[in-house]
Enzyme design. Structure first.
Site, PDB file in Angstrom:
ATOM      1  N   HIS A  14      -1.617  -6.692  -0.717  1.00 11.04           N
ATOM      2  CA  HIS A  14      -2.851  -6.020  -0.318  1.00 11.04           C
ATOM      3  C   HIS A  14      -3.742  -7.000   0.465  1.00 11.04           C
ATOM      4  O   HIS A  14      -3.488  -8.188   0.517  1.00 11.04           O
ATOM      5  CB  HIS A  14      -3.602  -5.428  -1.507  1.00 11.04           C
ATOM      6  CG  HIS A  14      -4.266  -6.400  -2.426  1.00 11.04           C
ATOM      7  ND1 HIS A  14      -5.282  -6.050  -3.275  1.00 11.04           N
ATOM      8  CD2 HIS A  14      -4.051  -7.718  -2.637  1.00 11.04           C
ATOM      9  CE1 HIS A  14      -5.663  -7.111  -3.962  1.00 11.04           C
ATOM     10  NE2 HIS A  14      -4.950  -8.125  -3.606  1.00 11.04           N
ATOM     11  N   CYS A  33      -9.103 -13.525  -0.432  1.00 15.98           N
ATOM     12  CA  CYS A  33      -8.458 -12.210  -0.591  1.00 15.98           C
ATOM     13  C   CYS A  33      -8.539 -11.386   0.685  1.00 15.98           C
ATOM     14  O   CYS A  33      -7.932 -10.321   0.773  1.00 15.98           O
ATOM     15  CB  CYS A  33      -9.088 -11.432  -1.746  1.00 15.98           C
ATOM     16  SG  CYS A  33      -8.866 -12.238  -3.339  1.00 15.98           S
ATOM     17  N   HIS A  39      -1.854 -10.759   1.061  1.00 12.21           N
ATOM     18  CA  HIS A  39      -1.175 -11.587   0.054  1.00 12.21           C
ATOM     19  C   HIS A  39      -0.657 -10.608  -0.997  1.00 12.21           C
ATOM     20  O   HIS A  39      -0.660  -9.404  -0.739  1.00 12.21           O
ATOM     21  CB  HIS A  39      -2.159 -12.611  -0.542  1.00 12.21           C
ATOM     22  CG  HIS A  39      -3.293 -11.987  -1.262  1.00 12.21           C
ATOM     23  ND1 HIS A  39      -4.352 -11.397  -0.606  1.00 12.21           N
ATOM     24  CD2 HIS A  39      -3.526 -11.804  -2.597  1.00 12.21           C
ATOM     25  CE1 HIS A  39      -5.194 -10.890  -1.493  1.00 12.21           C
ATOM     26  NE2 HIS A  39      -4.714 -11.120  -2.708  1.00 12.21           N
ATOM     27  N   HIS A  41       0.775  -9.625  -5.361  1.00 10.37           N
ATOM     28  CA  HIS A  41       0.750  -9.870  -6.803  1.00 10.37           C
ATOM     29  C   HIS A  41       1.924  -9.178  -7.505  1.00 10.37           C
ATOM     30  O   HIS A  41       2.446  -8.186  -7.015  1.00 10.37           O
ATOM     31  CB  HIS A  41      -0.547  -9.336  -7.423  1.00 10.37           C
ATOM     32  CG  HIS A  41      -1.787  -9.961  -6.882  1.00 10.37           C
ATOM     33  ND1 HIS A  41      -2.135 -11.258  -7.166  1.00 10.37           N
ATOM     34  CD2 HIS A  41      -2.769  -9.488  -6.065  1.00 10.37           C
ATOM     35  CE1 HIS A  41      -3.274 -11.554  -6.547  1.00 10.37           C
ATOM     36  NE2 HIS A  41      -3.676 -10.500  -5.869  1.00 10.37           N
ATOM     37  N   ASP A  79       5.402   0.308  -5.888  1.00 12.91           N
ATOM     38  CA  ASP A  79       6.197  -0.901  -6.093  1.00 12.91           C
ATOM     39  C   ASP A  79       6.859  -1.347  -4.787  1.00 12.91           C
ATOM     40  O   ASP A  79       7.455  -0.544  -4.077  1.00 12.91           O
ATOM     41  CB  ASP A  79       7.276  -0.633  -7.148  1.00 12.91           C
ATOM     42  CG  ASP A  79       8.041  -1.903  -7.504  1.00 12.91           C
ATOM     43  OD1 ASP A  79       7.433  -2.993  -7.466  1.00 12.91           O
ATOM     44  OD2 ASP A  79       9.244  -1.811  -7.804  1.00 12.91           O
ATOM     45  N   HIS A  80       6.747  -2.631  -4.503  1.00 13.10           N
ATOM     46  CA  HIS A  80       7.275  -3.198  -3.259  1.00 13.10           C
ATOM     47  C   HIS A  80       6.659  -2.527  -2.046  1.00 13.10           C
ATOM     48  O   HIS A  80       7.322  -2.302  -1.036  1.00 13.10           O
ATOM     49  CB  HIS A  80       8.807  -3.155  -3.226  1.00 13.10           C
ATOM     50  CG  HIS A  80       9.426  -4.246  -4.054  1.00 13.10           C
ATOM     51  ND1 HIS A  80       9.401  -4.222  -5.421  1.00 13.10           N
ATOM     52  CD2 HIS A  80      10.061  -5.406  -3.714  1.00 13.10           C
ATOM     53  CE1 HIS A  80      10.005  -5.312  -5.889  1.00 13.10           C
ATOM     54  NE2 HIS A  80      10.400  -6.043  -4.890  1.00 13.10           N
ATOM     55  N   GLU A 126      -4.038  -8.026 -12.539  1.00 11.88           N
ATOM     56  CA  GLU A 126      -3.726  -8.485 -11.179  1.00 11.88           C
ATOM     57  C   GLU A 126      -2.999  -9.829 -11.278  1.00 11.88           C
ATOM     58  O   GLU A 126      -2.033 -10.104 -10.582  1.00 11.88           O
ATOM     59  CB  GLU A 126      -5.020  -8.632 -10.390  1.00 11.88           C
ATOM     60  CG  GLU A 126      -4.799  -8.852  -8.914  1.00 11.88           C
ATOM     61  CD  GLU A 126      -6.103  -9.114  -8.181  1.00 11.88           C
ATOM     62  OE1 GLU A 126      -6.529  -8.255  -7.404  1.00 11.88           O
ATOM     63  OE2 GLU A 126      -6.700 -10.200  -8.386  1.00 11.88           O
TER      64      GLU A 126
END
Lengths: 137, 137, 137, 137, 137, 137
Positions: A14, A33, A39, A41, A79-80, A126
């Site tokens: 994100h 951020c 970047h 998580h 996801d991904h 996170e």
């Protein structure tokens, strides 16, 4: 009333920024951020429902069905993925943990409420040190 | 010889793909890791050095200095970054865990070797279930 | 209302005893925790605040500011310290986990409350098996 | 009021089934958890009591006594046991996590309530991803 | 050479005993692990292979294929099972962690060795405090 | 050869300093770890032995005996103690992790070596991010 929690994992990228602001202004608000290329998580999401155990089965809710609902309605869509650009229900929303968890609530609320079962809380990690929780109000 | 390990955390995004291949071909090789907009992880990196404790100080190496070297040479360049586009020493390299850990080795090797201290291994946790380790050969 | 939690780590030593009692009496009450030369822990402190996300930023509270307040007001004063003798606000207090967490509450309460943000709870892990939580009443 | 939690570990086997049903019917309801020869878990149980710290000792409750009560009344009866056949207070109960936690509540409630201390909650981790909590109502 | 590790989870029951011995003799050797009705664990298995990353893909081995082999050859046969009675390749073997890990080695060795890839080690966590590792010799 | 590891926990305080140096000099070398009144940690120690499983019992070594030796020879002498002043075998030694682990090796080596069993390594976690390992040479 028993509280039943399942933990789910998803890995996503994100970027925190508002498109009406300059990179400099975004960096002032969101720090590292707001890095333009994003970047990511390994998020953990704890979904908690509450209800009374069925006297026959001893279950609040069949765990496989619980897992299947959360996976198909939510996890497979995030996801991904890139939370800024790839997820319909995140469009136009700054993907802070606070916003993510309240949007996820709307996605899951009606999918996981049955006669005797209610969505009770969502807790999003996170990182292991940054955690938000939402209970629907 | 004592082995001294420090763990470091960084959050980064990446996409697994080779630019000479089509999206379809990349998906065949890299699965959901080739999602065009990337995804991300909370990586953990364990850096291990080895040496004999100094008989005076009882240290193999001053921990603050160890931490400072790894942070300034490596972590600050990759934390909250996109590993495909933001990191000089990753340019042109498919950011699989295997490739990441061998590139990090080259970055750290000469920065962290002193008279009596040698870089011994790097262990990278992409998630808690996917782990790679490299010992320089 | 969203709950936002940050985890902090600090390493400290302490001894459980009351100076008006003999070593024997202290050992009867506090067991091995009353060892005259003290012992220590890697404490983990979870600080939770609650509020409504700002509709512009998506934040309850800027995370860096949150971290900075807790670090400067609390963590820097207790990390790598002896809780019996080195910490002003712990003077004269038996450093049980119960007492630590209620004292920390007083230290943080007014530093971390703003227009829309309220300190909600402190959770202290002395070890991963001994945990206390305080919500201010 | 401070909340004091201790974590306990026990390893046990169980089988989810109702004896009035066929193996096929049990499998339909309980899936692989109904395997006729059972399976097992490293359970974690968090026991939380609440009360006001004693102004003299700084304790809600002596930790050794707390530990001793839970160990002798509960853990020793279930650790390294089969929850279907070896545990008196589980007889005739389908050992789902929901049922386990409500039965444990009855076992502990009167053993751990004193003047100023009340059993507040039990949280049972069947695995790190499947968790139930009960607060007595 | 890079070492690639994947972690797998399975929940199983077992009993440590030799059928030629009495219950009393078994208890003398195996303690509470010889409880006649068995007990169980959430086992974690770390499977490590070693090889050189393919210069094209950056992979030692496709992670999905790795996962699929270990799941189909091993995990599906042991998860939610009784290790004494339900698993063909464990028949007649006392299911201590030492024996489990050497048997698993035989099961996996030829399934997971390819041109450039070798099974390097198996590490089995019976609990987080009891761990065995085997490297094939 | 199978490697068998048990994890042990102990909580201790320590101060890093050399008595022939001034507080200022000690602070230059040891930073906040030289705080005159000490600080503390929840240490974790992994003790690994190696040997061949007994074909009868399936054990390298009886786990209860292993645990009992390490507890009585080591853990009881260091748990809830001050490593500078309370522990005979640490007298005159700066309690860095490097020194602790090599001293522990000497304490355990001859207590835990039998016909077919050898002490293989000691791994000490001062915190989850600072780790030392020693293999006896």
């Amino acid at each position: 009333m028993v509280y039943l929690t399942k933990r789910f994992h998803f890995s996503a990228s994100h970027r925190l920024y508002r498109k009406e602001l300059s990179d400099k202004e975004n960096e002032k608000i969101y720090g590292k951020c707001s890095n333009p290329n994003g970047h990511g998580h390994n998020y953990i999401l704890e979904v908690t429902v509450t209800g009374e155990p069925d006297p026959q089965t001893g279950y609040i809710m069949d765990l496989s069905r619980f897992k299947e609902i959360v996976r198909s309605e939510l996890i497979e869509k995030i996801d991904h993925k890139n939370l800024n650009s790839d997820v319909d229900f995140m469009k136009g929303i700054v993907p802070t943990s606070e916003n993510i968890v309240t949007v996820f609530w709307k996605v899951l609320k009606h999918k996981i409420s049955f006669n005797n079962i209610k969505l009770h809380s969502l807790k999003l990690f996170e990182t292991e040190n940054n955690i938000v929780e939402y209970k629907g109000k």
